[in-house]
Design an enzyme around this catalytic site. Structure first.
Site, PDB file in Angstrom:
ATOM      1  N   ASN A   1      40.810   8.669 -10.461  1.00 42.72           N
ATOM      2  CA  ASN A   1      40.727   9.743  -9.474  1.00 42.72           C
ATOM      3  C   ASN A   1      41.969  10.631  -9.498  1.00 42.72           C
ATOM      4  O   ASN A   1      42.991  10.270 -10.081  1.00 42.72           O
ATOM      5  CB  ASN A   1      40.558   9.157  -8.067  1.00 42.72           C
ATOM      6  CG  ASN A   1      39.146   8.712  -7.812  1.00 42.72           C
ATOM      7  OD1 ASN A   1      38.217   9.474  -8.023  1.00 42.72           O
ATOM      8  ND2 ASN A   1      38.980   7.479  -7.368  1.00 42.72           N
ATOM      9  N   HIS A   2      41.868  11.753  -8.855  1.00 47.54           N
ATOM     10  CA  HIS A   2      42.991  12.670  -8.638  1.00 47.54           C
ATOM     11  C   HIS A   2      43.069  12.931  -7.139  1.00 47.54           C
ATOM     12  O   HIS A   2      42.056  12.865  -6.443  1.00 47.54           O
ATOM     13  CB  HIS A   2      42.763  13.996  -9.369  1.00 47.54           C
ATOM     14  CG  HIS A   2      42.854  13.872 -10.853  1.00 47.54           C
ATOM     15  ND1 HIS A   2      43.863  14.448 -11.580  1.00 47.54           N
ATOM     16  CD2 HIS A   2      42.067  13.219 -11.756  1.00 47.54           C
ATOM     17  CE1 HIS A   2      43.700  14.173 -12.860  1.00 47.54           C
ATOM     18  NE2 HIS A   2      42.604  13.431 -12.991  1.00 47.54           N
ATOM     19  N   ARG A   3      44.246  13.220  -6.657  1.00 52.64           N
ATOM     20  CA  ARG A   3      44.360  13.550  -5.231  1.00 52.64           C
ATOM     21  C   ARG A   3      43.627  14.867  -5.002  1.00 52.64           C
ATOM     22  O   ARG A   3      43.635  15.766  -5.860  1.00 52.64           O
ATOM     23  CB  ARG A   3      45.820  13.605  -4.790  1.00 52.64           C
ATOM     24  CG  ARG A   3      46.531  14.810  -5.256  1.00 52.64           C
ATOM     25  CD  ARG A   3      47.978  14.910  -4.778  1.00 52.64           C
ATOM     26  NE  ARG A   3      48.544  15.997  -5.548  1.00 52.64           N
ATOM     27  CZ  ARG A   3      49.067  15.866  -6.755  1.00 52.64           C
ATOM     28  NH1 ARG A   3      49.184  14.673  -7.285  1.00 52.64           N
ATOM     29  NH2 ARG A   3      49.494  16.910  -7.411  1.00 52.64           N
TER      30      ARG A   3
ATOM     31  N   THR B   1      45.419  19.345  -7.976  1.00 50.18           N
ATOM     32  CA  THR B   1      44.938  17.991  -8.276  1.00 50.18           C
ATOM     33  C   THR B   1      45.652  17.391  -9.477  1.00 50.18           C
ATOM     34  O   THR B   1      45.467  16.224  -9.789  1.00 50.18           O
ATOM     35  CB  THR B   1      43.423  18.008  -8.575  1.00 50.18           C
ATOM     36  OG1 THR B   1      43.203  18.824  -9.728  1.00 50.18           O
ATOM     37  CG2 THR B   1      42.631  18.527  -7.389  1.00 50.18           C
TER      38      THR B   1
END
Length: 166
Positions: free
Chosen positions: A37-39, A45
């Site tokens: 995932n990415h923030r 991101t």
């Protein structure tokens, strides 16, 4: 399997992939772990910390910023068609079937068939009575000498007879 089928598996992130017994995992099936995932709660991101040096010093720890969805748990006797993608934190119940090229983003109930992108419920494999009997029986936990005796039941397509024998 670990190298090509389990992606972004960093133990320091803390999520695990748990796969039950007697699963059929077709070629190309991939399990995406949580650290992929990415923030999404900041302007960018991009994981700037991967650049190292000053870049890493000026941003919060990358893994600590990611959403944690928990372990990915695959039940027993699950069949994955070719090139399925299983997203982080998904739980797939015993006896489920995942259609080829499906992207599983949500939990799958035991003994159901799902397919598509995103994977959607297609149908139950059996009626509720047989599903409950199978979940109680847990044939996958039988010792080998008892499991070999159960094989005729497991391969019988007369489901009314199967109910009687269980």
């Amino acid at each position: 399997m670990k190298k090509n089928n389990i992606l972004f598996n960093y133990s320091e992130f803390g999520d695990r992939l748990i796969i039950g017994k007697f699963c059929s995992i077709a070629s190309g099936t991939q399990f995406i772990m949580g650290s992929a995932n990415h923030r999404i709660n900041s302007v960018s991101t991009y994981p700037f910390a991967v650049m190292g040096g000053e870049w890493a010093k000026r941003v919060p720890d990358h893994l600590a910023q990611l959403p944690f969805k928990g372990d990915t748990v695959i039940g027993n006797d699950v069949w994955f068609g070719r090139h399925c993608v299983i997203m982080p934190g998904v739980h797939i119940g015993d006896g489920a079937i995942i259609g080829a090229h499906s992207v599983v983003t949500k939990d799958v109930k035991p003994y159901t068939i799902v397919g598509g992108n995103p994977a959607r419920f297609i149908r139950k494999r059996f009626d509720d009575e047989l599903i409950e009997l199978l979940l109680q029986w847990k044939w996958w936990d039988l010792p080998p000498e008892r499991l070999v005796d159960a094989l005729p039941i497991l391969c019988n397509s007369d489901l009314d007879e199967v109910k009687k024998q269980i």
